[in-house]
Motif scaffolding. Structure first.
Motif, PDB file in Angstrom:
ATOM      1  N   ARG A 128     106.035  31.905 -46.693  1.00  0.00           N
ATOM      2  CA  ARG A 128     105.094  30.903 -47.406  1.00  0.00           C
ATOM      3  C   ARG A 128     105.699  29.474 -47.618  1.00  0.00           C
ATOM      4  N   ALA A 129     107.073  29.413 -47.738  1.00  0.00           N
ATOM      5  CA  ALA A 129     107.744  28.095 -48.004  1.00  0.00           C
ATOM      6  C   ALA A 129     107.541  27.370 -46.486  1.00  0.00           C
ATOM      7  N   TRP A 130     107.629  27.952 -45.635  1.00  0.00           N
ATOM      8  CA  TRP A 130     107.366  27.107 -44.415  1.00  0.00           C
ATOM      9  C   TRP A 130     106.005  26.628 -43.983  1.00  0.00           C
ATOM     10  N   GLN A 131     105.031  27.577 -44.558  1.00  0.00           N
ATOM     11  CA  GLN A 131     103.520  27.346 -44.469  1.00  0.00           C
ATOM     12  C   GLN A 131     103.184  26.127 -45.190  1.00  0.00           C
ATOM     13  N   VAL A 132     103.477  25.982 -46.428  1.00  0.00           N
ATOM     14  CA  VAL A 132     103.132  25.269 -47.359  1.00  0.00           C
ATOM     15  C   VAL A 132     103.588  23.699 -47.118  1.00  0.00           C
ATOM     16  N   LYS A 133     102.882  22.610 -47.465  1.00  0.00           N
ATOM     17  CA  LYS A 133     103.181  21.521 -47.635  1.00  0.00           C
ATOM     18  C   LYS A 133     103.945  20.934 -48.777  1.00  0.00           C
ATOM     19  N   GLY A 134     105.166  20.082 -48.633  1.00  0.00           N
ATOM     20  CA  GLY A 134     105.868  19.566 -49.780  1.00  0.00           C
ATOM     21  C   GLY A 134     106.735  20.598 -50.731  1.00  0.00           C
ATOM     22  N   LEU A 156     113.454  37.630 -60.302  1.00  0.00           N
ATOM     23  CA  LEU A 156     113.591  36.775 -59.074  1.00  0.00           C
ATOM     24  C   LEU A 156     112.619  35.669 -59.016  1.00  0.00           C
ATOM     25  N   LEU A 157     111.243  36.273 -58.847  1.00  0.00           N
ATOM     26  CA  LEU A 157     110.358  35.004 -58.790  1.00  0.00           C
ATOM     27  C   LEU A 157     110.333  34.030 -60.077  1.00  0.00           C
ATOM     28  N   ILE A 158     110.393  34.519 -61.031  1.00  0.00           N
ATOM     29  CA  ILE A 158     110.721  33.627 -62.458  1.00  0.00           C
ATOM     30  C   ILE A 158     111.743  32.704 -62.181  1.00  0.00           C
ATOM     31  N   ASN A 159     112.770  33.314 -61.744  1.00  0.00           N
ATOM     32  CA  ASN A 159     114.077  32.009 -61.535  1.00  0.00           C
ATOM     33  C   ASN A 159     113.604  31.001 -60.541  1.00  0.00           C
ATOM     34  N   LEU A 160     113.033  31.885 -59.650  1.00  0.00           N
ATOM     35  CA  LEU A 160     112.650  30.778 -58.101  1.00  0.00           C
ATOM     36  C   LEU A 160     111.422  29.872 -58.786  1.00  0.00           C
ATOM     37  N   SER A 161     110.608  30.317 -59.675  1.00  0.00           N
ATOM     38  CA  SER A 161     109.436  29.186 -60.187  1.00  0.00           C
ATOM     39  C   SER A 161     110.145  28.215 -61.080  1.00  0.00           C
ATOM     40  N   TYR A 221     112.151  21.013 -59.355  1.00  0.00           N
ATOM     41  CA  TYR A 221     112.287  20.219 -58.247  1.00  0.00           C
ATOM     42  C   TYR A 221     111.131  19.219 -58.184  1.00  0.00           C
ATOM     43  N   HIS A 222     109.943  19.728 -58.469  1.00  0.00           N
ATOM     44  CA  HIS A 222     108.615  18.949 -58.591  1.00  0.00           C
ATOM     45  C   HIS A 222     108.469  18.063 -59.747  1.00  0.00           C
ATOM     46  N   GLN A 223     109.349  18.322 -60.564  1.00  0.00           N
ATOM     47  CA  GLN A 223     109.403  17.440 -61.707  1.00  0.00           C
ATOM     48  C   GLN A 223     110.453  16.340 -61.760  1.00  0.00           C
ATOM     49  N   LEU A 224     111.612  16.552 -61.217  1.00  0.00           N
ATOM     50  CA  LEU A 224     112.628  15.767 -61.222  1.00  0.00           C
ATOM     51  C   LEU A 224     112.925  15.188 -59.900  1.00  0.00           C
TER      52      LEU A 224
END
Length: 440
Positions: free
Chosen positions: A126-132, A226-231, A237-240
């Motif tokens: 999924r990380a490879w598939q999406v942009k940004g 793990l998903l919560i931590n990654l979120s 990352y997208h905020q700062l």
């Protein structure tokens, strides 16, 4: 002797304690969701109760909409269902549990490594598939923390009701002729429906060969954590435009713990959760709601605006050292006990008891009666220290976990005193410390 003798001792102060925990812990994780989000973020010791409560609905319709958010329920049911399907589909190794009271042993399929591999592969794809590097799934988890907290809580309650009702239905014998009793937990046969629902009436509830308790112990809640931590990483990352070293460290340390647990699934078969405790609300809520939403508190706090912390290499190294020491003690102590039980370390000193078993008093186990608990507690400190000392909130885990370990130690001590008698008194004189050497 009856296969399922009535329970004579009630844990957690009996019915009042069961009701208190059932109401209190869901309230606590809901509170956590209210004070660690983009709307309100606790800093220091100040807490604006009005600002926190203003996030909650002020009508019955609003609460119903919050607790039964359609998107969140569909997402969680899909999450749970996909993991169940993977548990059935993916290959694994066969293992047997401990001997039960009727002399039988349950068969298990251990496929944690396969499930973990698929989980990581999907995330990377999924990380490879999406942009940004923007993943809608992770953003959904972050934006709906409160709703998902309530969903997992309600789901765990419903699952506890399901297994409680099923515990009264006799099992069909393997040959298909007649039925036989289910094996109940030694703690959950009080005949009080509320307490037995809470503590777990049946020892190993199953649907066919699928063991509900083992599945819930390591799959939906641990991987959701793990998903919560990654979120949280995703949000920061997208905020700062970057991710702080403190948040990266917490993620790495906790991810290691999560995968270490899932990959060593076989070790659960001899743990008290599987061998002794029934599966009721306590374990259902603990596995599905408490673990992901209480254990992710550090990541959620660090991802909130104003709580960003840069540790630097010195602090990072010291915290990693705490983790390494804790993990080494925990892992090597458990291995030493396992090897001793299998007859590999006969040179270590021990006490021969009248029951025929031996009590180890050498090596790690000469330092304290539960030295592995000390190692596990140090691991917890390594998760909390990256949050600095801005608020006591982020140290909730080590306080809670320390209390839990203390309760387990007292519970185990009571059991051993009754089992070994005077041999246990001799053991206590030779190994006087309970958990922390030279302190307690």
């Amino acid at each position: 002797m009856s296969l399922n003798p009535p329970t004579t001792h009630r844990e957690f102060s009996g019915l009042p304690g069961a009701i208190g925990i059932t109401l209190g812990l869901p309230t606590l994780i809901t509170f956590f969701a209210l004070i660690t989000n983009q709307t309100y973020s606790i800093q220091g010791i100040n807490l604006d109760i009005n600002a926190v409560l203003n996030q909650l609905p002020n009508s019955t319709e609003g609460w119903i909409a919050l607790c039964f958010d359609k998107q969140c329920w569909l997402a969680y049911l899909a999450w749970f269902g996909i993991l169940v399907a993977l548990d059935f589909i993916l290959p694994g190794t066969a293992a047997q549990g401990v001997e039960l009271r009727d002399g039988s042993k349950l068969n298990y399929k251990i496929n944690g490594p396969a499930v973990s591999s698929v989980f990581v592969a999907v995330l990377l794809a999924r990380a490879w598939q999406v942009k940004g590097y923007f993943l809608p799934e992770l953003q959904f988890v972050y934006d709906h923390q409160l709703e998902l907290t309530l969903v997992t809580t309600i789901f765990s309650m419903l699952l506890a009701v399901f297994v409680y009702v099923c515990s009264f239905i006799p099992l069909t014998k393997p040959n298909g002729k007649g039925t036989h009793e289910r094996i109940l937990s030694v703690n959950g046969n009080t005949r009080n429906p509320i307490y037995d629902w809470f503590i777990g009436r049946e020892l190993n509830p199953r649907i066919g060969t699928w063991d509900i308790k083992l599945f819930c112990e390591l799959r939906p809640g641990m991987l959701l954590w793990l998903l919560i931590n990654l979120s949280c990483v995703h949000q920061q990352y997208h905020q700062l435009g970057k991710v702080t070293d403190s948040l990266i460290l917490v993620n790495l340390l906790q991810a290691f713990y999560i995968f270490d647990g899932v990959l060593n699934e076989n070790g659960l078969l001899t743990m008290i959760d599987v061998t002794t405790d029934g599966f009721g609300f306590m374990l259902s809520f603990g596995d599905l709601a408490w673990v992901p939403w209480a254990y992710s508190l550090q990541s959620r706090y660090l991802s909130c605006p104003g709580n960003e912390i840069e540790l630097g290499w010195t602090n990072l190294s010291l915290i990693v050292l705490v983790k390494v020491v804790g993990f080494y003690i925990f892992r090597s102590a458990n291995k030493q006990k396992s090897d001793f039980r299998s007859g590999k370390l006969d040179h270590l000193k021990s006490i021969q008891t009248k029951t025929g078993s031996k009590l180890l008093i050498d090596g790690w186990w000469g330092l304290s009666q539960h030295i592995n608990y000390f190692g596990d507690w140090l691991i917890g400190w390594s998760w909390c220290l990256p949050t600095g000392f801005q608020t006591p909130l982020t140290y909730f885990y080590v306080i809670y976990f320390g209390t839990l370990l203390l309760h387990r130690q007292i519970r185990d001590e009571t059991k051993c005193r009754g089992k070994y008698g005077k041999d246990w008194e001799k053991y206590e004189k030779l190994v006087p410390y309970k958990i922390i050497p030279y302190i307690y």
